[in-house]
Design an enzyme around this catalytic site. Structure first.
Site, PDB file in Angstrom:
ATOM      1  N   SER A   1       0.825  -1.194   0.131  1.00  8.48           N
ATOM      2  CA  SER A   1       0.026   0.121  -0.039  1.00  8.48           C
ATOM      3  C   SER A   1       0.954   1.157  -0.005  1.00  8.48           C
ATOM      4  O   SER A   1       2.033   1.164   0.550  1.00  8.48           O
ATOM      5  CB  SER A   1      -0.796  -0.057   1.181  1.00  8.48           C
ATOM      6  OG  SER A   1      -1.602  -1.106   1.378  1.00  8.48           O
TER       7      SER A   1
HETATM    8  N1  SAH Z   1      -0.415  -4.500   4.080  1.00 11.13           N
HETATM    9  C1  SAH Z   1       0.135  -5.069   2.994  1.00 11.13           C
HETATM   10  C2  SAH Z   1      -0.603  -5.109   1.696  1.00 11.13           C
HETATM   11  C3  SAH Z   1      -0.790  -6.118   1.027  1.00 11.13           C
HETATM   12  S1  SAH Z   1      -1.874  -6.408  -0.271  1.00 11.13           S
HETATM   13  C4  SAH Z   1       1.589  -4.628   2.589  1.00 11.13           C
HETATM   14  O1  SAH Z   1       1.773  -3.504   3.080  1.00 11.13           O
HETATM   15  O2  SAH Z   1       2.244  -5.154   1.892  1.00 11.13           O
HETATM   16  C5  SAH Z   1      -3.036  -7.482   0.253  1.00 11.13           C
HETATM   17  C6  SAH Z   1      -2.587  -8.824   0.941  1.00 11.13           C
HETATM   18  O3  SAH Z   1      -3.809  -9.454   1.434  1.00 11.13           O
HETATM   19  C7  SAH Z   1      -2.018  -9.716  -0.431  1.00 11.13           C
HETATM   20  O4  SAH Z   1      -0.828 -10.069   0.192  1.00 11.13           O
HETATM   21  C8  SAH Z   1      -2.971 -10.920  -0.329  1.00 11.13           C
HETATM   22  O5  SAH Z   1      -2.362 -12.121  -0.579  1.00 11.13           O
HETATM   23  C9  SAH Z   1      -3.823 -10.780   1.004  1.00 11.13           C
HETATM   24  N2  SAH Z   1      -4.826 -11.387   1.295  1.00 11.13           N
HETATM   25  C10 SAH Z   1      -5.882 -11.513   0.228  1.00 11.13           C
HETATM   26  N3  SAH Z   1      -6.896 -12.348   0.726  1.00 11.13           N
HETATM   27  C11 SAH Z   1      -6.483 -12.738   1.833  1.00 11.13           C
HETATM   28  C12 SAH Z   1      -6.943 -13.632   2.889  1.00 11.13           C
HETATM   29  N4  SAH Z   1      -8.204 -14.083   2.709  1.00 11.13           N
HETATM   30  N5  SAH Z   1      -6.401 -14.285   3.913  1.00 11.13           N
HETATM   31  C13 SAH Z   1      -5.111 -13.517   4.069  1.00 11.13           C
HETATM   32  N6  SAH Z   1      -4.644 -12.643   3.115  1.00 11.13           N
HETATM   33  C14 SAH Z   1      -5.376 -12.267   2.333  1.00 11.13           C
END
Ligand code: SAH
Length: 219
Positions: A69
């Site tokens: 993000s």
């Molecule tokens: N806070 C993170 C944002 C990553 S993007 C950062 O700063 O890097 C969102 C993440 O959510 C991705 O890595 C994706 O794989 C994860 N995600 C999506 N659905 C999910 C679920 N049901 N359970 C756990 N993680 C999930």
């Protein structure tokens, strides 16, 4: 000196402090959040080829079709979650590269973070360790059901967009606790804040955001 962590040029402390000044001018008011973001080396969470862009106000790819993000969104969600207070016990869904996890870690007693993509979690664990965050437990699972055995949580943050608020997360939120997550799909997403009082859940719809979707199952 560990150059990867301390950084030079576009990954230096000076560049990071410029990011903090920009966040302040964009409206982030919680100085505690700003000071933590001024200390965490965001560039170590990003592939080396992109690390010179780590402090720009942009989302960047972290592999597997996912993104870190942008700094403003991280700051804003953390500010909303904190509401001026220490975070206590936190649940994060969507570890990604672990940057948001690291920010939360410095503001809370304990962070449980859940990621569904195994190789991403392996990288995140390494990043989180390198950033000296010792109060984080990272789990490979579908985060939509939370972590019942570790509940209740004083704060819950989801960093992937869901079409609805999973009921398990409402149950796992402590009385007095706060949950922040994006709701919606595609370009129609907004941050929602849910506050649990002794009597009820109060939902507030906040600004528009853009997140990757919450997906089911693990890979
Ligand atoms: N806070 C993170 C944002 C990553 S993007 C950062 O700063 O890097 C969102 C993440 O959510 C991705 O890595 C994706 O794989 C994860 N995600 C999506 N659905 C999910 C679920 N049901 N359970 C756990 N993680 C999930």
């Amino acid at each position: 000196m560990n150059v990867r962590i301390s950084g030079i040029g576009m990954t230096s402390q000076r560049t990071r402090l410029r990011m903090v000044d920009r966040l302040r001018s964009q409206g982030i008011k919680d100085e505690v959040v700003l000071s933590v973001m001024g200390t965490i080396p965001r560039h170590i969470f990003i592939e080396e080829a992109l690390s010179s862009r780590a402090y720009e106000d942009t989302a960047l790819p972290i592999g597997f079709g996912q993104t870190i993000s942008n700094p403003y969104t991280v700051a804003r969600m953390t500010e909303i979650l904190r509401n001026g207070q220490d975070l206590g016990k936190v649940l994060e869904i969507g570890t990604g590269c672990g940057y948001q996890t690291a920010v939360l870690s410095k503001l809370s007693r304990e962070v449980f973070t859940v990621e569904r993509i195994s190789p991403l979690l392996t990288k995140a664990r390494k990043n989180i360790r390198e950033a000296h965050c010792n109060n984080v437990r990272a789990r490979h699972a579908d985060g939509g059901i939370g972590i019942a055995e570790a509940a209740p949580f004083d704060a819950i943050i989801m960093t992937a967009a869901s079409t609805h608020i999973p009921s398990a997360l409402l149950q796992q939120l402590a009385v007095g606790g706060r949950l922040v997550m994006p709701i919606g799909s595609g370009d129609q997403q907004r941050l929602h804040l849910i506050e649990r009082t002794p009597k009820e859940y109060i939902e507030t719809v906040l600004e528009a955001v853009k997140f990757v979707p919450l997906l089911g199952g693990v890979v």
